[in-house]
Design an enzyme around this catalytic site. Structure first.
Site, mmCIF file in Angstrom:
data_model
loop_
_atom_site.group_PDB
_atom_site.id
_atom_site.type_symbol
_atom_site.label_atom_id
_atom_site.label_comp_id
_atom_site.label_asym_id
_atom_site.label_seq_id
_atom_site.Cartn_x
_atom_site.Cartn_y
_atom_site.Cartn_z
ATOM 1 N N CYS A 59 0.842 -1.188 0.000
ATOM 2 C CA CYS A 59 0.000 0.000 0.000
ATOM 3 C C CYS A 59 0.886 1.251 0.000
ATOM 4 O O CYS A 59 1.861 1.331 0.730
ATOM 5 C CB CYS A 59 -0.941 0.085 1.186
ATOM 6 S SG CYS A 59 -2.107 -1.271 1.267
ATOM 7 N N ARG B 293 4.004 -0.301 -4.781
ATOM 8 C CA ARG B 293 3.752 -0.795 -3.421
ATOM 9 C C ARG B 293 2.463 -1.611 -3.339
ATOM 10 O O ARG B 293 2.191 -2.257 -2.338
ATOM 11 C CB ARG B 293 3.651 0.392 -2.453
ATOM 12 C CG ARG B 293 4.912 1.219 -2.375
ATOM 13 C CD ARG B 293 4.741 2.312 -1.361
ATOM 14 N NE ARG B 293 4.661 1.764 -0.035
ATOM 15 C CZ ARG B 293 5.701 1.604 0.771
ATOM 16 N NH1 ARG B 293 6.892 1.959 0.382
ATOM 17 N NH2 ARG B 293 5.538 1.104 1.962
ATOM 18 N N TRP C 57 -2.685 -2.814 -1.763
ATOM 19 C CA TRP C 57 -2.358 -4.241 -1.868
ATOM 20 C C TRP C 57 -3.223 -4.897 -0.806
ATOM 21 O O TRP C 57 -2.986 -4.727 0.389
ATOM 22 C CB TRP C 57 -0.873 -4.464 -1.606
ATOM 23 C CG TRP C 57 -0.415 -5.856 -1.861
ATOM 24 C CD1 TRP C 57 0.065 -6.347 -3.042
ATOM 25 C CD2 TRP C 57 -0.354 -6.940 -0.927
ATOM 26 N NE1 TRP C 57 0.402 -7.677 -2.900
ATOM 27 C CE2 TRP C 57 0.148 -8.063 -1.607
ATOM 28 C CE3 TRP C 57 -0.692 -7.076 0.418
ATOM 29 C CZ2 TRP C 57 0.340 -9.295 -0.999
ATOM 30 C CZ3 TRP C 57 -0.515 -8.305 1.033
ATOM 31 C CH2 TRP C 57 0.003 -9.401 0.314
ATOM 32 N N ASN D 131 -1.796 2.712 5.619
ATOM 33 C CA ASN D 131 -0.933 1.592 5.264
ATOM 34 C C ASN D 131 -0.581 0.887 6.563
ATOM 35 O O ASN D 131 -0.184 1.539 7.523
ATOM 36 C CB ASN D 131 0.328 2.119 4.560
ATOM 37 C CG ASN D 131 1.316 1.018 4.244
ATOM 38 O OD1 ASN D 131 0.944 -0.154 4.151
ATOM 39 N ND2 ASN D 131 2.570 1.386 4.085
ATOM 40 N N GLY D 132 -0.745 -0.439 6.586
ATOM 41 C CA GLY D 132 -0.463 -1.186 7.813
ATOM 42 C C GLY D 132 -1.635 -2.089 8.125
ATOM 43 O O GLY D 132 -2.476 -2.360 7.254
ATOM 44 N N GLU E 61 18.001 -17.513 -6.984
ATOM 45 C CA GLU E 61 17.588 -16.162 -7.380
ATOM 46 C C GLU E 61 17.124 -16.147 -8.843
ATOM 47 O O GLU E 61 16.155 -15.470 -9.187
ATOM 48 C CB GLU E 61 18.743 -15.177 -7.131
ATOM 49 C CG GLU E 61 18.498 -13.744 -7.565
ATOM 50 C CD GLU E 61 17.293 -13.071 -6.908
ATOM 51 O OE1 GLU E 61 16.723 -13.617 -5.949
ATOM 52 O OE2 GLU E 61 16.904 -11.996 -7.403
ATOM 53 N N LYS F 129 13.415 -14.901 -9.952
ATOM 54 C CA LYS F 129 13.138 -13.867 -10.969
ATOM 55 C C LYS F 129 12.231 -14.423 -12.051
ATOM 56 O O LYS F 129 11.278 -13.778 -12.469
ATOM 57 C CB LYS F 129 14.434 -13.385 -11.635
ATOM 58 C CG LYS F 129 15.336 -12.452 -10.904
ATOM 59 C CD LYS F 129 14.780 -11.103 -10.590
ATOM 60 C CE LYS F 129 13.979 -11.130 -9.341
ATOM 61 N NZ LYS F 129 14.538 -10.853 -8.090
ATOM 62 N N GLU G 125 8.542 -14.952 -10.767
ATOM 63 C CA GLU G 125 7.745 -13.787 -10.380
ATOM 64 C C GLU G 125 7.329 -12.912 -11.550
ATOM 65 O O GLU G 125 6.265 -12.314 -11.518
ATOM 66 C CB GLU G 125 8.400 -12.977 -9.244
ATOM 67 C CG GLU G 125 9.690 -12.298 -9.539
ATOM 68 C CD GLU G 125 10.313 -11.629 -8.303
ATOM 69 O OE1 GLU G 125 9.602 -11.246 -7.372
ATOM 70 O OE2 GLU G 125 11.542 -11.476 -8.292
ATOM 71 N N HIS H 239 17.650 -36.216 -6.170
ATOM 72 C CA HIS H 239 16.906 -36.751 -5.027
ATOM 73 C C HIS H 239 15.438 -36.319 -5.064
ATOM 74 O O HIS H 239 14.925 -35.734 -4.121
ATOM 75 C CB HIS H 239 17.576 -36.302 -3.720
ATOM 76 C CG HIS H 239 19.006 -36.748 -3.632
ATOM 77 N ND1 HIS H 239 19.361 -38.054 -3.419
ATOM 78 C CD2 HIS H 239 20.163 -36.067 -3.787
ATOM 79 C CE1 HIS H 239 20.685 -38.159 -3.424
ATOM 80 N NE2 HIS H 239 21.197 -36.964 -3.645
ATOM 81 N N LYS I 269 6.151 -4.420 -3.884
ATOM 82 C CA LYS I 269 7.580 -4.173 -3.709
ATOM 83 C C LYS I 269 8.009 -4.245 -2.259
ATOM 84 O O LYS I 269 9.044 -4.803 -1.927
ATOM 85 C CB LYS I 269 7.881 -2.782 -4.273
ATOM 86 C CG LYS I 269 9.327 -2.364 -4.166
ATOM 87 C CD LYS I 269 10.111 -2.989 -5.254
ATOM 88 C CE LYS I 269 11.586 -2.753 -5.167
ATOM 89 N NZ LYS I 269 12.319 -3.865 -5.790
HETATM 90 C C1 G6P Z 1 9.227 -8.216 -1.734
HETATM 91 C C2 G6P Z 1 9.757 -7.795 -3.083
HETATM 92 C C3 G6P Z 1 11.065 -8.535 -3.378
HETATM 93 C C4 G6P Z 1 12.058 -8.314 -2.256
HETATM 94 C C5 G6P Z 1 11.478 -8.696 -0.895
HETATM 95 C C6 G6P Z 1 12.382 -8.248 0.248
HETATM 96 O O1 G6P Z 1 8.816 -9.538 -1.792
HETATM 97 O O2 G6P Z 1 8.818 -8.042 -4.104
HETATM 98 O O3 G6P Z 1 11.600 -8.058 -4.593
HETATM 99 O O4 G6P Z 1 13.200 -9.073 -2.494
HETATM 100 O O5 G6P Z 1 10.222 -8.043 -0.704
HETATM 101 O O6 G6P Z 1 12.478 -6.859 0.227
HETATM 102 P P1 G6P Z 1 13.566 -6.012 0.978
HETATM 103 O O7 G6P Z 1 13.187 -4.588 0.738
HETATM 104 O O8 G6P Z 1 13.479 -6.375 2.425
HETATM 105 O O9 G6P Z 1 14.885 -6.362 0.397
#
Ligand code: G6P
Length: 580
Positions: A2, A27, A72, A98-99, A453, A457, A460, A476, A575
């Site tokens: 949010c 956000r 969100w 937000n929260g 990673e 990527k 997502e 395994h 994000k």
């Molecule tokens: C969310 C974002 C990711 C990020 C994660 C941790 O899930 O979509 O891209 O890696 O949060 O975020 P931070 O700001 O703590 O690195």
């Protein structure tokens, strides 16, 4: 999670708030809304969907104070009714939040018992009705009377028809105030403020503020509080697309300078004392930052001989770090709720703490004993890329300074490998991935976290199922899934892991998988066996790691592009995850 923004000043507020919301949309982007205040009236307009898809009629309103929200969903599905702002029964007070208000259900029951009518399923709406009960013309007093009743976390902006300015309050959710020329802007983060000013005030937990065009007045525990006005060193150009198709693409291509700015800035500072007296390191983080921590585990153990554990932040509360461990919280945003909680817990157990973050003034910087900053600039794309590279930069720096300087030369030239990787043609690999239902990413040693990673990527932003595996572990269980429909991306750099990787690659190839190898471009063996071989930059481990990280990002980006996905705002994600 949010985004909220409020503007009060001399200009028409609604268009400015809408622009700010577009900056904050990463956000959360399932619905949005705006409330505009004039001398006597309040107009609220809110809608399910993305901002770019509609042209809100509220933009025609001439008020010079407005608040907005991009959502969100947590409580209640994405819908027009659940979108913020939320209003009281009479529609004279509007709130964006937000929260999470944890005790909202009991408050709502009591309010309904006293005759209040609710229009949404959200936790936020209770705030509007509570304020209504205390509002007799003074919005600040009404909000202050309500806050002690709220359990949970909040960044709140409140306005009322006929009331000048905005009232803001913060507890465990980010809120920044921009101080501009005859205007005040409050927002969840500075990216929405930079268009107006680079002078900001970071609110502390428990602060309540009145925002007027002349500036903010901040209160804490009944007393007026002085908060310093700080200058943000991010530039407004950094939050614009600047000719790129997506923020993710822009951010991938910025990584050479992000890496070198981060290492140069770190080497220019004295080594922090917090790095001098501990017996081991526990790293805590979420998402991409957690994958970076897994990599750090291999790096520091190899170069410094110090025991390191990487913990998923939300699992940290169920573990006990060894006494004497330095606890390092790694978070791009500095606001991820689980990472903040983990750090608080580490403090409770008297561990020395270090934060690694990208955002000046973020919550984590106020919790940790010491902070190391990455220099990634604003990261807008939901899928993290340049912050991952910046985190690797911090870890290479740490391994170097704690390991006797053995890595310095490679670290200082690491950006060259990023540049080389960015020039690779990966189109044949994209062609193999775009039709896949499932993709496996495998690596060994420090390249195992990179495989994780790479898979993160890919899933997502393309929505293709992807899994990262330690190459030796794939026999395994996951072998049962391998076929000509499941491409494998194998990370096979020259060095210690090479012979075992080649054996694993042969085993997978024997099961008919389309095989993309990111590895030693000089190896005839790899050339013979791979369907596509993408060469890693020449050089040492640092170059290979950085090259592989960038190539995996490009592969995910280009595959998502080929599939026509909404790359910067993937479905269901956000994000900055500010709820546990
Ligand atoms: C969310 C974002 C990711 C990020 C994660 C941790 O899930 O979509 O891209 O890696 O949060 O975020 P931070 O700001 O703590 O690195």
């Amino acid at each position: 999670m949010c985004g909220i923004i409020g503007y009060t000043g001399e200009k028409r507020a609604a268009p400015l708030v809408l622009e700010g919301l577009k900056r904050l949309e990463y956000r959360g982007y399932d619905s949005f809304g705006i409330a505009v205040v004039s001398d006597s009236d309040l107009w609220v307009w809110k809608k399910r969907g993305k901002i770019s898809q509609v042209n809100p009629p509220v933009l025609r309103r001439k008020g010079r104070t407005a608040i907005g929200h991009t959502r969100w969903a947590t409580h209640g599905e994405p819908s027009d009714a659940n979108a913020h702002p939320h209003t009281d029964c009479r529609g004279t007070i509007a709130i964006v939040h937000n929260g999470i208000i944890e005790n909202y259900a009991s408050i709502r029951r009591e309010l309904e018992g006293r005759g209040h009518t609710f229009r949404s399923e959200t936790d936020t709406e209770v705030i509007a009705h509570l304020v209504e009960e205390h509002f007799w013309g003074d919005l600040l007093s009404a909000v202050r009377a309500v806050l002690p009743q709220l359990e949970g976390s909040y960044a709140i902006l409140a306005v009322a028809g006929g009331n000048e300015g905005i009232v803001a309050a913060r507890k465990e959710s980010p809120l920044v105030i921009g101080v501009a020329d005859r205007a005040c802007i409050a927002a969840s983060d500075v990216t929405a403020i930079l268009e107006h000013t680079d002078r900001v005030v970071y609110l502390e937990d428990g602060d309540v503020a009145t925002l007027l065009p002349s500036g903010p007045t901040i209160w804490h525990g009944g007393e007026q509080a002085d908060r310093p006005v700080r200058k943000v060193d991010w530039d407004v150009a950094e939050v614009r697309l600047g000719g790129f198709a997506h923020y993710m693409q822009k951010e991938i291509y910025e990584q050479q300078s992000v890496f070198s700015s981060t290492v140069r800035a770190l080497y220019a500072e004295p080594i922090p004392d917090v790095l001098k007296d501990f017996s081991g390191i526990t790293l805590v983080a979420c998402g991409t930052s957690y994958n970076a921590c897994l990599f750090c585990q291999y790096l520091i153990e190899e170069y410094c001989g110090i025991p390191v554990r990487a913990e998923i932040a939300s699992e940290f509360r169920y573990r006990t770090p060894p006494g004497g461990d330095l606890v390092v919280a790694v978070t791009q945003s500095g606001e991820t709720a689980d990472t903040l909680s983990a750090l608080k817990q580490a403090r409770m157990h008297n561990h020395p703490t270090l934060a690694v973050t990208n955002v000046l003034g973020s919550s984590i910087t106020r919790l940790a004993d010491y902070t190391l900053f990455m220099r990634a600039g604003p990261e807008i794309s939901v899928a993290a890329t340049k912050s991952f590279i910046a985190e690797l930069a911090v870890f290479f720096y740490l391994a170097d300074v704690m390991g006797g300087g053995r890595l310095r030369k490679s670290v200082l030239s690491g950006h060259e490998a990023i540049g080389e990787a960015l020039l690779q043609d990966i189109s044949p690999a994209v062609d193999l991935c775009r039709g896949a239902q499932s993709i496996f990413f495998v690596g060994r040693g420090p390249f195992f976290p990179l495989a994780l990673e790479g898979a993160l990527k890919m899933k997502e932003i393309t929505y293709i199922h992807a899994e990262g595996y330690a190459a030796g572990e794939i026999k395994h269980g996951p072998f049962a899934l391998l076929s000509h429909k499941t491409p494998v991306i194998a990370l096979s750099p020259p060095g210690e892991t090479f012979p075992a990787m080649v054996s694993n690659i042969r085993e997978m190839k024997a099961r008919g998988v389309p095989l993309i190898v990111i590895g030693d471009g000089n190896s005839q063996e790899l050339r013979d066996i791979a369907d596509v071989l993408i060469p890693l930059p020449d050089g040492d481990m640092v170059s290979a790691v950085l090259g592989a990280a960038v190539l995996l990002q490009l592969l995910a980006y280009r595959t998502a592009e080929a599939l026509g996905r909404e790359i910067d705002q993937p479905r269901n994600l956000a994000k900055s995850v500010t709820v546990e």
